[in-house]
Motif scaffolding. Sequence first.
Motif, mmCIF file in Angstrom:
data_model
loop_
_atom_site.group_PDB
_atom_site.id
_atom_site.type_symbol
_atom_site.label_atom_id
_atom_site.label_comp_id
_atom_site.label_asym_id
_atom_site.label_seq_id
_atom_site.Cartn_x
_atom_site.Cartn_y
_atom_site.Cartn_z
ATOM 1 N N GLY A 205 -13.387 64.912 65.579
ATOM 2 C CA GLY A 205 -13.396 66.273 65.044
ATOM 3 C C GLY A 205 -12.086 66.637 64.379
ATOM 4 O O GLY A 205 -11.021 66.172 64.785
ATOM 5 N N ARG A 206 -12.163 67.503 63.360
ATOM 6 C CA ARG A 206 -10.968 67.834 62.584
ATOM 7 C C ARG A 206 -10.063 68.831 63.276
ATOM 8 O O ARG A 206 -8.883 68.948 62.928
ATOM 9 C CB ARG A 206 -11.365 68.342 61.200
ATOM 10 C CG ARG A 206 -12.218 69.587 61.181
ATOM 11 C CD ARG A 206 -12.640 69.923 59.747
ATOM 12 N NE ARG A 206 -13.430 71.138 59.657
ATOM 13 C CZ ARG A 206 -14.749 71.181 59.791
ATOM 14 N NH1 ARG A 206 -15.406 70.053 60.029
ATOM 15 N NH2 ARG A 206 -15.407 72.320 59.676
ATOM 16 N N ASN A 207 -10.587 69.603 64.242
ATOM 17 C CA ASN A 207 -9.779 70.575 64.975
ATOM 18 C C ASN A 207 -10.534 70.953 66.247
ATOM 19 O O ASN A 207 -11.706 70.594 66.418
ATOM 20 C CB ASN A 207 -9.476 71.810 64.104
ATOM 21 C CG ASN A 207 -10.733 72.450 63.541
ATOM 22 O OD1 ASN A 207 -11.755 72.542 64.208
ATOM 23 N ND2 ASN A 207 -10.658 72.898 62.288
ATOM 24 N N PRO A 208 -9.886 71.694 67.163
ATOM 25 C CA PRO A 208 -10.562 72.044 68.424
ATOM 26 C C PRO A 208 -11.834 72.868 68.229
ATOM 27 O O PRO A 208 -12.730 72.820 69.081
ATOM 28 C CB PRO A 208 -9.491 72.857 69.172
ATOM 29 C CG PRO A 208 -8.195 72.326 68.653
ATOM 30 C CD PRO A 208 -8.446 72.039 67.200
ATOM 31 N N GLU A 209 -11.915 73.621 67.135
ATOM 32 C CA GLU A 209 -13.108 74.430 66.887
ATOM 33 C C GLU A 209 -14.275 73.606 66.360
ATOM 34 O O GLU A 209 -15.421 74.078 66.358
ATOM 35 C CB GLU A 209 -12.789 75.547 65.901
ATOM 36 C CG GLU A 209 -11.865 76.631 66.426
ATOM 37 C CD GLU A 209 -10.425 76.162 66.562
ATOM 38 O OE1 GLU A 209 -9.723 76.652 67.479
ATOM 39 O OE2 GLU A 209 -9.987 75.311 65.761
ATOM 40 N N ASN A 210 -13.987 72.399 65.891
ATOM 41 C CA ASN A 210 -15.033 71.524 65.346
ATOM 42 C C ASN A 210 -14.869 70.117 65.943
ATOM 43 O O ASN A 210 -14.612 69.153 65.233
ATOM 44 C CB ASN A 210 -14.948 71.458 63.821
ATOM 45 C CG ASN A 210 -15.204 72.785 63.163
ATOM 46 O OD1 ASN A 210 -16.347 73.161 62.910
ATOM 47 N ND2 ASN A 210 -14.138 73.535 62.883
ATOM 48 N N ALA A 211 -14.999 70.051 67.256
ATOM 49 C CA ALA A 211 -14.747 68.798 67.966
ATOM 50 C C ALA A 211 -15.976 68.362 68.744
ATOM 51 O O ALA A 211 -16.884 69.154 69.013
ATOM 52 C CB ALA A 211 -13.553 68.961 68.911
ATOM 53 N N ALA A 212 -15.982 67.094 69.105
ATOM 54 C CA ALA A 212 -17.078 66.538 69.896
ATOM 55 C C ALA A 212 -16.527 65.504 70.866
ATOM 56 O O ALA A 212 -15.565 64.792 70.557
ATOM 57 C CB ALA A 212 -18.129 65.899 68.994
ATOM 58 N N VAL A 213 -17.131 65.445 72.045
ATOM 59 C CA VAL A 213 -16.832 64.414 73.037
ATOM 60 C C VAL A 213 -18.088 63.572 73.211
ATOM 61 O O VAL A 213 -19.179 64.113 73.417
ATOM 62 C CB VAL A 213 -16.428 65.045 74.384
ATOM 63 C CG1 VAL A 213 -16.319 63.967 75.465
ATOM 64 C CG2 VAL A 213 -15.117 65.803 74.255
#
Length: 297
Positions: A101-109
């Motif tokens: 993901g590019r930032n914490p608001e657009n992330a995936a685990v």
Amino acid sequence: MNYVKTAMLMAAMTALFLGIGYLLAGTSGIAIAFAVAVAMNVFSWWNSDKMVLRMHNAHPVDENDRSGLRQMVAELARNADLPMPAVYLIDTDQPNAFATGRNPENAAVAVTRGLMRSLSREEVAAVVAHELAHIKNRDTAIMMVTATFAGAISMLANFALFFGGSRERMGLIGTLALMILAPLAAALVQMAISRTREYAADREGAMICGNPMWLASALERIQQGAARIDNNTAERNPATAHMFIINPLHAHSHDKLFSTHPSTENRVAALREMAGSISPRTEARQQQGRDHDGPWG
């Protein structure tokens, strides 16, 4: 110190990229190289996470999840003061995990089914906390940019034979050396950045889950599983190996020049040292974690 090291390595990657542009076409080559870098990074910034998840056949874990994984991620994200990331499951028997993901608001685990089957709840929590640490430290964005730079450097180096400017400046032998050495240097810098960020994510992840020994135990179990169970998708796409918590490509366990990850033994030793310096209350929690060695679910 790790952030300074990462900044220096990123500067080295950028300088290498612009230097190749200059060798290919002089000062105008620098401008071309810069334009290529911007275009590739813009594309990867918006699309690389989706591409990687699709590449590894990751399936989203929805709100009806009965395993408890989604709830665990939500709780750990709150501990880390992060937005809730998307949660994915990867269909492979090898225990492993990564974040993107590019930032914490657009992330995936993303975690593998092998991880869910072979690790205890505490160990899975520690792995998720490690991946959340990568998101919190914005390592996912850093590694995305370095991977793009490495790919662009390899592309420019392969173009070297088709540009007269490089042959005029360096000769045929110099141009061939550039084609070989430039991608090698880029790969070394990329690996050095990845290894630096793993140690930092281990420390931060241990703080998020509250127990360094959970993560130490998880790393040892994942290393054992990764050494004997193939991850065929990762083998076909080795450029994504640096994203995983443990190298999925059956790398040697010791620190090597070409390894994308530090030695698991060194990481575990650092976590044990960290555990030795924490409070008695946390030590009691560590013992509780060691007493729950059963499989997930």
